[in-house]
Design a protein around this motif. Structure first.
Motif, short mmCIF file in Angstrom:
data_model
loop_
_atom_site.label_atom_id
_atom_site.label_comp_id
_atom_site.label_asym_id
_atom_site.label_seq_id
_atom_site.Cartn_x
_atom_site.Cartn_y
_atom_site.Cartn_z
N GLY A 225 -4.08 -11.32 28.50
CA GLY A 225 -4.82 -10.53 29.47
C GLY A 225 -6.17 -10.07 28.96
N ILE A 226 -6.26 -9.73 27.68
CA ILE A 226 -7.54 -9.25 27.14
C ILE A 226 -8.34 -10.36 26.48
CG2 ILE A 226 -6.57 -6.94 26.78
CD1 ILE A 226 -6.29 -7.58 23.84
N GLY A 227 -7.83 -11.59 26.54
CA GLY A 227 -8.57 -12.73 25.99
C GLY A 227 -8.57 -12.81 24.48
N ALA A 228 -7.57 -12.25 23.83
CA ALA A 228 -7.52 -12.26 22.36
C ALA A 228 -6.51 -13.27 21.83
CB ALA A 228 -7.17 -10.87 21.85
N ALA A 229 -5.93 -14.09 22.71
CA ALA A 229 -4.89 -15.01 22.25
C ALA A 229 -5.44 -16.05 21.26
CB ALA A 229 -4.25 -15.72 23.44
N ASP A 230 -6.65 -16.56 21.54
CA ASP A 230 -7.23 -17.57 20.64
C ASP A 230 -7.50 -16.98 19.26
OD1 ASP A 230 -7.10 -19.41 22.65
OD2 ASP A 230 -9.18 -19.09 23.30
N ARG A 231 -8.01 -15.75 19.24
CA ARG A 231 -8.32 -15.12 17.96
C ARG A 231 -7.05 -14.88 17.14
NH1 ARG A 231 -8.89 -9.71 17.14
NH2 ARG A 231 -9.00 -9.41 19.38
N VAL A 232 -5.99 -14.41 17.82
CA VAL A 232 -4.72 -14.20 17.12
C VAL A 232 -4.13 -15.53 16.66
CG1 VAL A 232 -2.35 -13.37 17.39
CG2 VAL A 232 -4.26 -12.05 18.32
N GLY A 233 -4.28 -16.58 17.49
CA GLY A 233 -3.81 -17.90 17.08
C GLY A 233 -4.52 -18.40 15.85
N GLU A 234 -5.84 -18.18 15.77
CA GLU A 234 -6.57 -18.59 14.58
C GLU A 234 -6.12 -17.82 13.35
OE1 GLU A 234 -10.62 -18.00 15.58
OE2 GLU A 234 -10.72 -19.68 17.00
N ARG A 235 -5.81 -16.52 13.55
CA ARG A 235 -5.33 -15.73 12.42
C ARG A 235 -3.98 -16.24 11.94
NH1 ARG A 235 -3.57 -9.55 13.20
NH2 ARG A 235 -1.87 -10.69 14.22
N LEU A 236 -3.09 -16.60 12.89
CA LEU A 236 -1.80 -17.16 12.52
C LEU A 236 -1.96 -18.50 11.81
CD1 LEU A 236 0.39 -16.36 15.66
CD2 LEU A 236 0.62 -15.38 13.37
N ALA A 237 -2.91 -19.30 12.26
CA ALA A 237 -3.14 -20.59 11.62
C ALA A 237 -3.62 -20.41 10.18
CB ALA A 237 -4.16 -21.39 12.42
N ARG A 238 -4.52 -19.43 9.96
CA ARG A 238 -4.99 -19.17 8.60
C ARG A 238 -3.85 -18.68 7.71
NH1 ARG A 238 -9.41 -16.87 11.40
NH2 ARG A 238 -8.51 -14.80 11.06
N THR A 239 -3.02 -17.78 8.25
CA THR A 239 -1.89 -17.28 7.47
C THR A 239 -0.89 -18.39 7.17
OG1 THR A 239 -2.15 -15.12 8.55
CG2 THR A 239 -0.09 -15.52 7.37
N GLY A 240 -0.66 -19.28 8.17
CA GLY A 240 0.23 -20.41 7.95
C GLY A 240 -0.28 -21.35 6.88
N GLU A 241 -1.59 -21.59 6.86
CA GLU A 241 -2.17 -22.46 5.84
C GLU A 241 -2.07 -21.81 4.46
OE1 GLU A 241 -4.05 -25.68 4.03
OE2 GLU A 241 -3.03 -25.43 5.95
N ASP A 242 -2.31 -20.49 4.40
CA ASP A 242 -2.15 -19.78 3.13
C ASP A 242 -0.70 -19.85 2.65
OD1 ASP A 242 -4.82 -19.12 3.21
OD2 ASP A 242 -4.48 -17.12 4.06
N ASN A 243 0.24 -19.75 3.59
CA ASN A 243 1.66 -19.85 3.23
C ASN A 243 1.98 -21.25 2.70
OD1 ASN A 243 4.55 -18.99 3.34
ND2 ASN A 243 4.64 -20.61 4.86
N ARG A 244 1.42 -22.28 3.34
CA ARG A 244 1.67 -23.64 2.89
C ARG A 244 1.14 -23.85 1.47
NH1 ARG A 244 -0.62 -28.46 2.28
NH2 ARG A 244 -2.67 -27.61 2.75
#
Length: 283
Positions: A225-244
């Motif tokens: 609703g507030i248009g922050a889904a892409d930004r949160v997705g990018e944050r999750l992707a960065r965290t996932g890459e750091d985890n890998r």
């Protein structure tokens, strides 16, 4: 960002890590299974040593043409049977204790979470709770109900085997090998210091990724609703890459430790046993 151990659930995890009396009492029901596993491993080691000595006697008698009593062959077969039965009992005991302890720990954690109530468990703490009930419980159970018993048995096995060697073959050779044993754990401990930081970073990264993912799922409609889904997705992707990357570092260091373990044991301890047996033949 909140540090681990600050929330109500993190505090419990910190208490368990600190080995407080409450934590020791909490894990006490799983201790008898650990003792049984160590006992079964010890029985298997002694029986295997006696079986190998019996097999060696049978082969030596056959090669030199000496007469061998049937009781020796029967006794060797009995020791081989004991090894098989101990191995079977160990597998069943380990599986049963893991399942039993996982159910008990998850039930206790859920009861504690329900006592805290929804007022003290927010979105981030819910993610920590899910991670605690799944990945963390599995790791704790695997460590306590599978690894510790194997570790105690593995530490006791060389000494038990050397006692058998000293009693039935040559006490001097057994004492020489006892003096060589400390070099193996010292070498392994030296190399394990290199992987400690990577293991801690990997656990921290997995917990952070789990908390962020569940927090995003819970607030997905709001984020869209507030248009922050892409930004949160990018944050999750960065965290996932750091985890890998953290997991890859742990795996690389573990491979190095395995290489050191095999090298130290095979090239040093086994070589020492061969040299001792060559210099000092069995009596």
């Amino acid at each position: 960002m909140r540090r681990r151990g600050r929330g109500p659930l993190g505090g419990e995890a910190a208490t368990a890590r600190g080995r407080s009396p409450e934590a020791r009492a909490f894990f006490a029901p799983g201790n008898p299974a650990i003792a049984r596993q160590a006992l079964l491993i010890s029985i298997r080691a002694c029986a295997a040593a006696l079986a190998l000595i019996g097999i060696a006697d049978v082969l030596a008698a056959h090669l030199v043409g000496a007469r061998l009593h049937e009781s020796s062959i029967i006794l060797t077969a009995v020791w081989i049977l004991v090894v098989c039965l101990a191995r079977l009992a160990l597998g069943r005991e380990t599986d049963a204790s893991r399942s039993r302890e996982a159910r008990r720990i998850r039930r206790a954690l859920l009861e504690h979470a329900f006592r805290l109530g929804p007022a003290r468990i927010g979105a981030e703490e819910t993610g920590r709770l899910i991670s605690l009930l799944t990945d963390s419980v599995e790791r704790v159970v695997e460590y306590r109900q599978a690894y510790i018993g194997e570790l105690i048995g593995a530490v006791a096995t060389p000494f038990l085997v050397l006692v058998v060697i000293g009693a039935l073959i040559d006490p001097v050779a057994a004492l020489v090998l006892v003096a060589c044993i400390p070099f193996v754990p010292l070498s392994i401990a030296l190399f394990q210091r290199f992987v400690r930081d990577d293991s801690s970073a990997s656990r921290e990264m997995r917990a952070r990724l789990s908390a962020q993912f569940l927090e995003a799922i819970q607030g997905l409609s709001t984020l869209v609703g507030i248009g922050a889904a892409d930004r949160v997705g990018e944050r999750l992707a960065r965290t996932g890459e750091d985890n890998r990357l953290a997991v890859m570092r742990v795996l690389a260091r573990n491979q190095l430790i395995l290489f050191v373990m095999e090298g130290v044991f095979s090239l040093f301890l086994v070589t020492a046993a061969i040299v001792v047996s060559w210099i000092r033949p069995p009596r």
